[in-house]
Every structure is written in structure tokens, then in C-alpha cells.
Write an enzyme that holds these catalytic residues in place. Structure first.
Site, PDB file in Angstrom:
ATOM      1  N   GLU A  84       0.827  -1.206   0.000  1.00 54.56           N
ATOM      2  CA  GLU A  84       0.000   0.000   0.000  1.00 54.56           C
ATOM      3  C   GLU A  84       0.866   1.264   0.000  1.00 54.56           C
ATOM      4  OE1 GLU A  84      -3.556  -0.053   2.409  1.00 54.56           O
ATOM      5  OE2 GLU A  84      -3.123   1.969   3.114  1.00 54.56           O
ATOM      6  N   THR A  98      -3.884   4.989  -1.442  1.00 53.78           N
ATOM      7  CA  THR A  98      -4.937   5.507  -0.566  1.00 53.78           C
ATOM      8  C   THR A  98      -5.583   6.765  -1.160  1.00 53.78           C
ATOM      9  OG1 THR A  98      -3.404   6.848   0.725  1.00 53.78           O
ATOM     10  CG2 THR A  98      -3.814   4.598   1.499  1.00 53.78           C
ATOM     11  N   TYR A  99      -6.694   7.154  -0.538  1.00 46.43           N
ATOM     12  CA  TYR A  99      -7.474   8.299  -0.996  1.00 46.43           C
ATOM     13  C   TYR A  99      -7.692   9.227   0.190  1.00 46.43           C
ATOM     14  CZ  TYR A  99     -11.167  10.769  -3.498  1.00 46.43           C
ATOM     15  OH  TYR A  99     -11.916  11.721  -4.141  1.00 46.43           O
ATOM     16  N   ARG A 159     -15.685   4.191   3.921  1.00 48.67           N
ATOM     17  CA  ARG A 159     -16.485   5.354   4.307  1.00 48.67           C
ATOM     18  C   ARG A 159     -15.600   6.575   4.449  1.00 48.67           C
ATOM     19  NH1 ARG A 159     -18.534   6.284  10.286  1.00 48.67           N
ATOM     20  NH2 ARG A 159     -16.298   6.759  10.385  1.00 48.67           N
ATOM     21  N   ASP A 184     -13.033   8.892   7.290  1.00 45.71           N
ATOM     22  CA  ASP A 184     -13.157   9.359   8.674  1.00 45.71           C
ATOM     23  C   ASP A 184     -13.791  10.744   8.756  1.00 45.71           C
ATOM     24  OD1 ASP A 184     -12.027   7.192   9.973  1.00 45.71           O
ATOM     25  OD2 ASP A 184      -9.986   7.924   9.581  1.00 45.71           O
ATOM     26  N   HIS A 228     -13.710  -1.701  14.616  1.00 43.02           N
ATOM     27  CA  HIS A 228     -13.594  -0.270  14.312  1.00 43.02           C
ATOM     28  C   HIS A 228     -13.846   0.492  15.614  1.00 43.02           C
ATOM     29  CE1 HIS A 228     -14.710   3.727  12.840  1.00 43.02           C
ATOM     30  NE2 HIS A 228     -13.962   3.440  11.790  1.00 43.02           N
TER      31      HIS A 228
HETATM   32  P1  FAD Z   1     -17.896   1.443   7.407  1.00 42.00           P
HETATM   33  O1  FAD Z   1     -17.780   0.008   7.045  1.00 42.00           O
HETATM   34  O2  FAD Z   1     -19.036   2.209   6.821  1.00 42.00           O
HETATM   35  O3  FAD Z   1     -17.984   1.521   9.002  1.00 42.00           O
HETATM   36  C1  FAD Z   1     -17.928   2.782   9.677  1.00 42.00           C
HETATM   37  C2  FAD Z   1     -18.691   2.709  10.987  1.00 42.00           C
HETATM   38  O4  FAD Z   1     -20.088   2.582  10.730  1.00 42.00           O
HETATM   39  C3  FAD Z   1     -18.327   1.503  11.864  1.00 42.00           C
HETATM   40  O5  FAD Z   1     -18.453   1.868  13.206  1.00 42.00           O
HETATM   41  C4  FAD Z   1     -19.377   0.488  11.514  1.00 42.00           C
HETATM   42  O6  FAD Z   1     -19.571  -0.424  12.561  1.00 42.00           O
HETATM   43  C5  FAD Z   1     -20.592   1.384  11.290  1.00 42.00           C
HETATM   44  N1  FAD Z   1     -21.526   0.827  10.268  1.00 42.00           N
HETATM   45  C6  FAD Z   1     -21.214   0.458   9.020  1.00 42.00           C
HETATM   46  N2  FAD Z   1     -22.302   0.034   8.351  1.00 42.00           N
HETATM   47  C7  FAD Z   1     -23.331   0.165   9.215  1.00 42.00           C
HETATM   48  C8  FAD Z   1     -24.732  -0.092   9.122  1.00 42.00           C
HETATM   49  N3  FAD Z   1     -25.297  -0.548   7.999  1.00 42.00           N
HETATM   50  N4  FAD Z   1     -25.493   0.170  10.209  1.00 42.00           N
HETATM   51  C9  FAD Z   1     -24.950   0.650  11.348  1.00 42.00           C
HETATM   52  N5  FAD Z   1     -23.631   0.912  11.492  1.00 42.00           N
HETATM   53  C10 FAD Z   1     -22.840   0.665  10.443  1.00 42.00           C
HETATM   54  N6  FAD Z   1      -9.324   6.228   5.062  1.00 42.00           N
HETATM   55  C11 FAD Z   1      -9.137   7.177   4.116  1.00 42.00           C
HETATM   56  O7  FAD Z   1      -9.557   8.327   4.300  1.00 42.00           O
HETATM   57  N7  FAD Z   1      -8.496   6.902   2.932  1.00 42.00           N
HETATM   58  C12 FAD Z   1      -8.034   5.650   2.653  1.00 42.00           C
HETATM   59  O8  FAD Z   1      -7.450   5.429   1.582  1.00 42.00           O
HETATM   60  C13 FAD Z   1      -8.184   4.629   3.643  1.00 42.00           C
HETATM   61  N8  FAD Z   1      -7.717   3.381   3.423  1.00 42.00           N
HETATM   62  C14 FAD Z   1      -7.924   2.402   4.364  1.00 42.00           C
HETATM   63  C15 FAD Z   1      -7.468   1.105   4.099  1.00 42.00           C
HETATM   64  C16 FAD Z   1      -7.657   0.089   5.031  1.00 42.00           C
HETATM   65  C17 FAD Z   1      -7.156  -1.322   4.711  1.00 42.00           C
HETATM   66  C18 FAD Z   1      -8.327   0.362   6.265  1.00 42.00           C
HETATM   67  C19 FAD Z   1      -8.502  -0.724   7.277  1.00 42.00           C
HETATM   68  C20 FAD Z   1      -8.787   1.653   6.539  1.00 42.00           C
HETATM   69  C21 FAD Z   1      -8.605   2.680   5.596  1.00 42.00           C
HETATM   70  N9  FAD Z   1      -9.063   3.984   5.814  1.00 42.00           N
HETATM   71  C22 FAD Z   1      -8.873   4.953   4.857  1.00 42.00           C
HETATM   72  C23 FAD Z   1      -9.727   4.337   7.077  1.00 42.00           C
HETATM   73  C24 FAD Z   1     -11.286   4.216   7.008  1.00 42.00           C
HETATM   74  O9  FAD Z   1     -11.790   5.175   6.098  1.00 42.00           O
HETATM   75  C25 FAD Z   1     -11.824   4.437   8.428  1.00 42.00           C
HETATM   76  O10 FAD Z   1     -11.472   3.364   9.264  1.00 42.00           O
HETATM   77  C26 FAD Z   1     -13.311   4.750   8.555  1.00 42.00           C
HETATM   78  O11 FAD Z   1     -13.560   5.287   9.855  1.00 42.00           O
HETATM   79  C27 FAD Z   1     -14.214   3.553   8.407  1.00 42.00           C
HETATM   80  O12 FAD Z   1     -14.282   3.169   7.120  1.00 42.00           O
HETATM   81  P2  FAD Z   1     -15.060   1.828   6.709  1.00 42.00           P
HETATM   82  O13 FAD Z   1     -14.950   1.704   5.252  1.00 42.00           O
HETATM   83  O14 FAD Z   1     -14.675   0.693   7.561  1.00 42.00           O
HETATM   84  O15 FAD Z   1     -16.574   2.268   7.097  1.00 42.00           O
END
Ligand code: FAD
Length: 295
Positions: free
Chosen positions: A23, A54-55, A113, A115, A158
Site C-alpha cells: 500500500e 490511498t485516498y 467510508r 473518517d 472499528h
Molecule cells: P464502514 O464500514 O461504513 O464503518 C464505519 C462505521 O459505521 C463503523 O463503526 C461500523 O460499525 C458502522 N456501520 C457500518 N455500516 C453500518 C450499518 N449498515 N449500520 C450501522 N452501522 C454501520 N481512510 C481514508 O480516508 N483513505 C483511505 O485510503 C483509507 N484506506 C484504508 C485502508 C484500510 C485497509 C483500512 C482498514 C482503513 C482505511 N481507511 C482509509 C480508514 C477508514 O476510512 C476508516 O477506518 C473509517 O472510519 C471507516 O471506514 P469503513 O470503510 O470501515 O466504514
């Protein structure tokens, strides 16, 4: 090469290919750009399954992630995966970015999603006309015939999840929405990874989960980052740095710990390893050497 570049990452992992991936992040200036491309060229001979970029939440990164992944697709033998987040974007803008990825020859997207401004524990407010959860972005990407989609997973949960079980249910939702594989947040105890895999399997979902590896080269920085993103550095790991003062000794200990974690993960059945390179190749090459993985 054509076959490798057109098959989805998820399919390659499912077919039993042991996956190694690297990455990178979009650099801020010309020196950073040179460092990034040196790292990419250094790691290319290892023939990773994919490399990801990353984005960021800032407006300018959108174009940088498109241009770097597009350049990787055009100028190297590597398969690029572009990250994408919902932060600050309407649904129409997200569709436009996906058009740009496709136009640049990028067919794998990590749907996130993103942060809130004050970090992953902060309150998330969706952009008007945008998306609330990563699962909705997964659906958006998976609807396109030319794109494949992966998602994030969290061995320690998370930081905003209600519980580890709820966290696993969210990963299952993302898999059911079309995610073909997941990449985890960094972690330092293999049991956390295996417990996540067990939770997801017990919900009847077999999505491949790639463990994310971050070698500890700067203990203070990693501990601080871990506090922010909900990843604990175990006492056993902290204690192994006690008494080490020389930078070379500290580095060697970090590489040894990461190598042992990789060994435990692979021996325990992990389908591969995803390295957070921080745009440098040296630590990853050192770990590969210790694991006796050669070019
Ligand atoms: P989600 O899966 O949507 O989860 C976010 C929160 O919402 C969690 O608490 C989850 O439990 C809750 N949730 C999800 N779906 C539901 C639902 N249907 N109902 C109720 N609650 C729900 N960040 C960046 O800005 N740029 C990047 O390039 C980047 N790359 C990453 C790469 C990896 C491998 C990882 C592990 C993280 C990365 N992140 C990045 C960080 C990520 O954006 C954050 O961890 C963010 O807070 C959560 O993203 P997510 O996609 O897991 O969100």
C-alpha cells in the site's frame, strides 16, 4: 501478463494464490513523488498480487489517486487498486471518480467510508446527497461491470463499532453488498486477526481477509497512531523494545516482530499479507528476506 491484470483480486485470492500486496499514499511534493516511484520500482520484482493507493479527504488527492493508479496501470507490470472514500462527495461525484478510475485503466477499488474530520471516533455526518456507510459505496462500485471491489476490516473492531460482533456483522454486510475481499487495519497480535476471521465465518461468509502489516520502526509514532485508530500495541511487543537505544537495534526488533507476525499468520491460514509501506520499500524487502521470499 494480460490475464493477471484483468482477473479480479478476489478471484485470484480465492483460486489459492498466496497474495502479497503493497500500500502507498499520494505524495505531497516532488521529493515525495520520487520516493514513491522508487519504492514502487523496488517492489515491482516481487510480483505482488496488487498494489494499492490511498485516498485522502482533501480535494486534491482525488486527482492524485487517479493519476498514480493510472500511471501504475500504464507504466508498470503491477495491478493497481485505488482506494475511494465517501467523505465530502455526493453520489454523483463518486460515480464521476469511478468513471475516472475506469478511464485510467483501474479496475479494482477499495470502498471505504472515510473518517470524520476529528478522526475515526468522531461523529460521522454524511455529505448531503452522499453516502452514509461503506456498504453503500460497495453497492455503487459492484454495480459496474468493469470494476471489482474490496473493503476494510478491523481485527480489534472499528473504534466506533458497538461491539466486535457488530463489527463483524458490518463486514458481512459489505461482503453481501458485493465486496470480494477485505484488507485489515494494522494489528500486532495474530489472535485478533484469527478471531475476526472466526466471527465472520460463523456468520456464514467466506470473504477472504488479508491481514494488514505495519512494521514498528518508530514505537512512539505507532503507539500514537494505534490509539487514534483503535489498535493496541500489546505489552509483549512494547516490552521487546525495552533497553534498545540504537536506531539500528530498534529497527531490527521491529522487523523481527513483523516477520514473526507474518509467519504466524501464514502458518495459521491467512490468504496473504498486505504491507503498509509508507512509500518506502526497505522494511518490506527486509521482511521478505527474513521470510525467505525472493524475487
Ligand atoms: P464502514 O464500514 O461504513 O464503518 C464505519 C462505521 O459505521 C463503523 O463503526 C461500523 O460499525 C458502522 N456501520 C457500518 N455500516 C453500518 C450499518 N449498515 N449500520 C450501522 N452501522 C454501520 N481512510 C481514508 O480516508 N483513505 C483511505 O485510503 C483509507 N484506506 C484504508 C485502508 C484500510 C485497509 C483500512 C482498514 C482503513 C482505511 N481507511 C482509509 C480508514 C477508514 O476510512 C476508516 O477506518 C473509517 O472510519 C471507516 O471506514 P469503513 O470503510 O470501515 O466504514
Amino acid at each position: 501478463m494480460a490475464d493477471v491484470r484483468t482477473r479480479s483480486i478476489g478471484a485470484r485470492i480465492r483460486e489459492g494464490e498466496r497474495s502479497f500486496s503493497f500500500e502507498f499514499f499520494p505524495p505531497k511534493d516532488a521529493a515525495g513523488e520520487e520516493q514513491l516511484w522508487n519504492a514502487i520500482r523496488d517492489l515491482e520484482p516481487y510480483r505482488p498480487t496488487f498494489v494499492s493507493v490511498t485516498y485522502g479527504a482533501g480535494g486534491s488527492t482525488r486527482d492524485t489517486t487517479v493519476s498514480i493508479t493510472g500511471r501504475i496501470a500504464k507504466e508498470t507490470s503491477l495491478l493497481p487498486m485505488a482506494h475511494l472514500t465517501c467523505v465530502g462527495h455526493t453520489r454523483a461525484e463518486l460515480e464521476g471518480i469511478l468513471d475516472a478510475y475506469e478511464g485510467a485503466g483501474v479496475s479494482n477499488v477499495l470502498a471505504l467510508r472515510g473518517d470524520p474530520e476529528d478522526g475515526p471516533r468522531g461523529e460521522w455526518t454524511p455529505t448531503p446527497g452522499g453516502l452514509t456507510y461503506a456498504s453503500e459505496l460497495v453497492e455503487l462500485v459492484a454495480r459496474r461491470r468493469g470494476l471489482h471491489v474490496g473493503v476494510a476490516a478491523f481485527p480489534e473492531g472499528h473504534p466506533s463499532a458497538e461491539s466486535l460482533d457488530r463489527d463483524a456483522e458490518v463486514l458481512v454486510l459489505k461482503a453481501r453488498a458485493g465486496a470480494e475481499f477485505a484488507v485489515t487495519q494494522m494489528f500486532f497480535d495474530a489472535d485478533d486477526y484469527f478471531a475476526l476471521v472466526d466471527r465472520v465465518r460463523s456468520l456464514g461468509v467466506d470473504i477472504p481477509i488479508l491481514p494488514g502489516i505495519m512494521p514498528i520502526l518508530n514505537l512512539r509514532a505507532i503507539t500514537r497512531q494505534g490509539e487514534l485508530i483503535g489498535c493496541a500495541v500489546p505489552q509483549r511487543v512494547l516490552g521487546s523494545f525495552d533497553g534498545l537505544t540504537e536506531p539500528a537495534e530498534i529497527r531490527a526488533n521491529g522487523i523481527r516482530l513483523a516477520t514473526e507476525l507474518c509467519q504466524e499468520l501464514l502458518e495459521g491460514g491467512a490468504p496473504g499479507l498486505h504491507f503498509y509501506t509508507l512509500n518506502r520499500s526497505r522494511a518490506t524487502r527486509d521482511i521478505f528476506e527474513a521470510l525467505q521470499i525472493t524475487v
